[in-house]
Design an enzyme around this catalytic site. Structure first.
Site, mmCIF file in Angstrom:
data_model
loop_
_atom_site.group_PDB
_atom_site.id
_atom_site.type_symbol
_atom_site.label_atom_id
_atom_site.label_comp_id
_atom_site.label_asym_id
_atom_site.label_seq_id
_atom_site.Cartn_x
_atom_site.Cartn_y
_atom_site.Cartn_z
ATOM 1 N N THR B 15 11.744 -1.790 0.922
ATOM 2 C CA THR B 15 11.124 -3.096 0.691
ATOM 3 C C THR B 15 9.654 -3.081 1.066
ATOM 4 O O THR B 15 9.168 -2.152 1.713
ATOM 5 C CB THR B 15 11.834 -4.174 1.522
ATOM 6 N N ASP B 16 8.946 -4.134 0.644
ATOM 7 C CA ASP B 16 7.540 -4.264 1.029
ATOM 8 C C ASP B 16 7.289 -5.677 1.564
ATOM 9 O O ASP B 16 8.218 -6.489 1.668
ATOM 10 C CB ASP B 16 6.618 -3.916 -0.139
ATOM 11 N N ALA B 17 6.032 -5.940 1.901
ATOM 12 C CA ALA B 17 5.691 -7.203 2.544
ATOM 13 C C ALA B 17 5.920 -8.404 1.624
ATOM 14 O O ALA B 17 5.915 -9.546 2.087
ATOM 15 C CB ALA B 17 4.240 -7.174 3.025
#
Lengths: 143, 143, 143, 143
Positions: B15-17
């Protein structure tokens, strides 16, 4: 069209047991170059997210791998905004090592509302920063 | 055509921000599914590399991101070999979460000589394992 | 102490040009195993984040790399909760390939408030799920 | 002791759904800084691998995560060689954002033979480049 490029070094983290850059890792290079291209226009992604609740997301990518990059290579990664539309950007992103092109790629980005995830119009601040003519049509509210 | 699919869990690393799977990380899922598809046919990539000096490399990819995957999602990643040619494979790789398709993608793979990096014919063992008819034309030696 | 282990396959994405798993990528394996260990106790990290506004974060790690893992290896990654305290967990995480230990590691996790980022007490639901005795001291409110 | 530091930008690829840099990704930063530190001394890792068949590998790491890094942060990543021994290096690698320290870490590296994987003495060229006094004891041949 706005042209931009940034140098990128290949580190061990980017390579795989085949001795070359792993194919997914070029997409990390492409994203860095797009972020720097936007920064060079005065656009900050965290500000966009936290203040305007807008995120850029990738809608599609096409990439042709022409030749492999290797450990320690110095690459030039481009992010040329070839189309700036109301709700999307088309970014052409070739990658070179010196004169040799290693990757041909094209990425379509959309702007979404960070809360709803729905596609929205690019903020005027972004359109303006990218040099697009910002036109407010009388029917804009209908979209 | 040979169809294959494998379940894949989304972990924090993916995942990312933005709270969703980072766009490059789908390509990691796709590669895992292709490796498992080959394994299910009895093909081992390390054996291919070390014993026959053959590597599969990605020549091109097209991907449409239809909807985001999120932390803890259980995805189904497909690797359907829709074309098996003498020197390349075309692999169609949609990704689903339940009934919802999140990614549409197509990957072209080529086989290269691990020492020279040049494109070569797929080994007969691979063609046979994939169920392709292995035909030795009289002029095969000319290639 | 709660013991847990999960099988993990080494894919191309995990390896580097040295032909072995890149040292940072073991930490991805460790995180997956911790997530699965929590899941096996009925703890969902996304629920914890969205409903209770709690995140687990790594406070420290120690790792000794004993022998390299290679492409296609099947590893067993452990996540043994050897200490469960009010605001932190100590997780011992050896990694094996068959009988051979490849990594020795120990990770300290803390629980933080997702909004403030400050360290907080582990939720009772988590402590209970981990089998810790949940004691409410009369002065608990003072913390 | 040889001191070195390099600036590093946090990109989306580095972050996770918690909104901060994923703990494993600091180890990518650390490796880049070590590579640049060696380069600044005239040491090329690919040359070392291909010409002398020598690889540096991580033997152990200790890291304390003091505060999170976030999207767009500009970090300073250090690689201070605090001990240069015959077969290993100790590298101290704090990470800062401005004056604030985000990570405290220490990495022990060993030199191995790329073909056998066995620990070997650091090449004289490396020891010399790092400023270590290269002493040839009369019994060196016995090792």
């Amino acid at each position: 069209m706005r042209e931009f490029s940034t140098p990128t070094r290949v580190y061990i983290e980017d390579t795989d047991a085949g001795g070359v850059v792993f194919y997914a890792n070029y997409l990390r290079y492409l994203e860095r170059a797009r972020t720097e291209a936007l920064r060079s226009c005065g656009i900050s992604l965290p500000e966009l997210q936290h203040e305007q609740r807008r995120l850029f997301v990738v809608k599609s990518i096409k990439a042709d791998y022409l030749a492999p990059a290797r450990l320690d290579d110095e690459l030039t990664v481009h992010a040329n905004m070839i189309e700036i539309k109301r709700a999307s950007l088309v970014c052409q992103q070739p990658v070179f090592r010196g004169d040799q092109q290693l990757l041909e790629s094209s990425v379509i980005l959309a702007c979404i509302d960070a809360d709803t995830g729905r596609a929205v119009r690019l903020p005027d601040s972004v359109l303006g920063a990218l040099g697009a003519s910002v036109t407010h049509s009388p029917t804009a509210g209908a979209h």
